[in-house]
Write a protein that holds these residues in place. Structure first.
Motif, short mmCIF file in Angstrom:
data_model
loop_
_atom_site.label_atom_id
_atom_site.label_comp_id
_atom_site.label_asym_id
_atom_site.label_seq_id
_atom_site.Cartn_x
_atom_site.Cartn_y
_atom_site.Cartn_z
N TYR A 171 0.21 17.68 21.34
CA TYR A 171 0.68 19.06 21.48
C TYR A 171 0.15 19.61 22.80
CZ TYR A 171 1.41 24.04 20.43
OH TYR A 171 1.79 25.35 20.46
N LEU A 172 1.03 19.69 23.79
CA LEU A 172 0.70 20.18 25.13
C LEU A 172 1.81 21.14 25.56
CD1 LEU A 172 -0.34 16.71 26.61
CD2 LEU A 172 -1.91 18.56 25.98
N PRO A 173 1.82 22.35 25.00
CA PRO A 173 2.95 23.26 25.21
C PRO A 173 3.03 23.75 26.65
CG PRO A 173 1.14 24.41 24.14
CD PRO A 173 0.75 22.95 24.19
N THR A 174 4.24 24.12 27.07
CA THR A 174 4.46 24.55 28.45
C THR A 174 5.11 25.93 28.57
OG1 THR A 174 6.50 23.24 28.35
CG2 THR A 174 4.60 22.24 29.45
N GLU A 175 5.79 26.42 27.53
CA GLU A 175 6.58 27.65 27.69
C GLU A 175 6.85 28.30 26.34
OE1 GLU A 175 7.39 30.36 29.35
OE2 GLU A 175 7.96 29.00 30.97
N THR A 176 7.14 29.61 26.40
CA THR A 176 7.57 30.34 25.21
C THR A 176 8.78 31.21 25.55
OG1 THR A 176 6.09 32.21 25.70
CG2 THR A 176 5.26 30.51 24.21
N VAL A 226 11.98 27.13 28.01
CA VAL A 226 12.88 27.65 26.99
C VAL A 226 13.09 29.13 27.30
CG1 VAL A 226 10.96 28.12 25.40
CG2 VAL A 226 13.29 27.92 24.50
N ALA A 227 14.32 29.62 27.11
CA ALA A 227 14.64 31.03 27.34
C ALA A 227 15.77 31.43 26.42
CB ALA A 227 15.03 31.26 28.80
N VAL A 228 15.83 32.73 26.11
CA VAL A 228 16.93 33.26 25.32
C VAL A 228 18.02 33.76 26.27
CG1 VAL A 228 17.64 34.92 23.57
CG2 VAL A 228 15.33 33.94 23.50
N ASP A 229 19.23 33.30 26.04
CA ASP A 229 20.40 33.65 26.86
C ASP A 229 21.18 34.75 26.14
OD1 ASP A 229 22.77 33.79 28.26
OD2 ASP A 229 23.19 31.64 28.19
N TYR A 230 21.12 35.97 26.71
CA TYR A 230 21.80 37.12 26.12
C TYR A 230 23.12 37.43 26.83
CZ TYR A 230 17.51 38.34 23.55
OH TYR A 230 16.43 38.34 22.70
N ARG A 231 23.65 36.51 27.60
CA ARG A 231 24.87 36.82 28.36
C ARG A 231 26.04 37.13 27.43
NH1 ARG A 231 24.97 31.93 32.59
NH2 ARG A 231 24.33 30.84 30.68
N ASN A 232 26.10 36.49 26.29
CA ASN A 232 27.01 36.90 25.23
C ASN A 232 26.17 37.70 24.23
OD1 ASN A 232 28.65 37.20 22.99
ND2 ASN A 232 29.42 35.11 23.02
N VAL A 239 18.34 28.40 25.81
CA VAL A 239 18.49 27.41 26.87
C VAL A 239 17.18 26.66 26.98
CG1 VAL A 239 19.21 26.99 29.24
CG2 VAL A 239 19.96 29.07 28.08
N VAL A 240 17.23 25.35 26.87
CA VAL A 240 16.03 24.51 26.86
C VAL A 240 16.11 23.52 28.02
CG1 VAL A 240 14.68 22.83 25.55
CG2 VAL A 240 15.79 24.74 24.36
N TYR A 267 15.10 18.25 39.13
CA TYR A 267 14.13 18.26 38.04
C TYR A 267 13.72 19.72 37.81
CZ TYR A 267 13.84 13.19 38.54
OH TYR A 267 14.14 11.85 38.60
N VAL A 268 14.51 20.40 36.99
CA VAL A 268 14.38 21.85 36.84
C VAL A 268 13.23 22.23 35.93
CG1 VAL A 268 16.73 22.55 37.43
CG2 VAL A 268 16.23 21.74 35.11
N CYS A 269 12.64 23.40 36.22
CA CYS A 269 11.63 23.99 35.33
C CYS A 269 12.34 24.96 34.39
CB CYS A 269 10.55 24.65 36.17
SG CYS A 269 9.60 23.45 37.15
N ARG A 270 11.71 26.09 34.05
CA ARG A 270 12.30 26.93 33.01
C ARG A 270 13.55 27.65 33.52
NH1 ARG A 270 8.99 32.46 31.59
NH2 ARG A 270 8.43 33.11 33.70
N PRO A 271 14.52 27.90 32.64
CA PRO A 271 15.67 28.72 32.99
C PRO A 271 15.27 30.20 33.01
CG PRO A 271 15.82 28.05 30.71
CD PRO A 271 14.59 27.40 31.26
#
Length: 367
Positions: A171-176, A226-232, A239-240, A267-271
């Motif tokens: 368990y080595l988390p990177t984002e919320t 990871v991010a929440v996409d509210y465009r709709n 988006v992960v 090699y993308v990081c967070r959206p």
């Protein structure tokens, strides 16, 4: 805003035309234009401001600049991994306003969430840190919820302690990310590549992702962001990042796979969502032999249809028969391992970099 951009575009074009006519003796102007480097493509072009941050790294040391958010007061809050000051707080002019934090040697992911009119931070320590001998070491990662001045409210449970992980799974988390109902999503990007979902109280709900799914669409490799996409607005989705696959994967809020957007060469990081666009730091890029190399990377920008429209610091995106072609860093490097992008209300960008010789973030002024 559009008038300002048009004025700057015309000014830059006019200055460039003059600077190339050396017989008229515009050597000083030519030097100025070269220093005012413009990068990007289409409607997403930027002036590079490398000395934006007005600070002394001798007084406020930096190892790596990982992520940045803006609070309701318009202050830019940056998370790094130096425990003299995990958090650096700037105004938009680059003046250092505040600094705090000594408990996050692996400071990596930063999410700001408005909870009833009060700003809250979710701080991810990924577990990787530089030890006293100067070597990278590894320990358990953590996710903490704090106030914007660092008061700890709670820490999410380690998945080993609640039966969500076997003992062998790291368990080595990177984002919320925080969903519309307050659910907290954790990307375990340096560990076992799961997305873990908790409610607003920190109680575990479910996980998905990992490596060994019958449906390969659910597999994640380096689930860095990871991010929440509210465009709709009627149907927000997640988006992960699957960074080793050079792609973003879209899921419903309860973990059902929707689609994959491939980003060859990046090699993308967070959206990072802003209006109809997705922005991302590209931490590594490849040369034209297909080899990933150090001191590389750029920023990539997607439109509302998830089509890449600009690569500041990279070559212009190219599509053939509707398919995105391999993307490359510009011949003249601008960034070292772009790790995160923040977009302000004027559409300027602030780029945090990893492994960039202990330098503060770079500002990109929209033109």
């Amino acid at each position: 805003m559009s008038n300002r951009r048009n004025f700057l575009k015309k000014t830059a074009l006019g200055a460039t035309a003059l600077s190339t006519t050396s017989s008229f003796g515009f050597n000083i102007l030519k030097k100025t234009v070269l220093e005012d480097q413009i990068i990007g493509h289409g409607d997403f072009k930027y002036k590079v401001v490398k000395d934006w941050a007005q600070m002394s790294v001798a007084h406020n040391p930096i190892l790596n600049c990982h992520e940045m958010q803006m609070d309701s007061k318009g202050r830019l809050i940056m998370l790094g991994d130096h425990t003299d000051n995990n958090i650096l707080v700037f105004d938009k002019s680059g003046k250092l306003l505040d600094y705090w934090g000594t408990r996050y040697p692996g400071g990596h992911g930063l999410t700001l969430h408005d909870e009833g009119g009060e700003d809250m931070l979710y701080i991810v320590d990924c577990g990787w840190f530089v030890d006293r001998s100067g070597k990278w070491s590894k320990q358990a990662g953590t996710v903490s919820k704090t106030t914007v001045d660092g008061r700890l409210l709670f820490t999410l449970p380690d998945p080993h302690t609640i039966g969500a992980y076997t003992q062998e799974q790291e368990y080595l988390p990177t984002e919320t990310a925080v969903g519309p109902n307050g659910d907290i999503y954790v990307a375990d990007g340096y560990g076992s590549d799961f997305i873990l979902q908790f409610n607003h109280k920190g109680e575990f709900i479910r996980k998905w992702g990992g490596h060994d799914n019958k449906d390969k669409n659910y597999n994640l490799h380096n689930a860095h962001g990871v991010a929440v996409d509210y465009r709709n607005k009627k149907n927000p989705v997640l988006v992960v990042t699957s960074r080793s696959d050079k792609s973003f994967k879209f899921f419903t809020l309860d973990g059902k796979f929707i689609k994959t957007v491939e980003l060859p060469g990046a090699y993308v990081c967070r959206p990072v969502l802003d209006d109809d666009n997705i922005y991302a730091g590209v931490c590594w890029s490849e040369n034209k032999t297909g080899k990933r190399f150090s001191n590389s990377g750029f920023v990539t920008i997607m439109d509302g249809e998830n089509k890449v429209v600009s690569n500041p610091g990279g070559d212009a995106p190219q599509y053939k028969n509707g398919k995105l072609q391999q993307m490359y860093q510009s011949e003249k490097a601008v960034f070292n391992h772009g790790h995160d992008v923040f977009v302000d209300e004027d559409k300027n960008l602030y780029v945090c970099q990893w492994n960039a010789n202990r330098t503060p973030p770079i500002k990109l002024e929209r033109v």
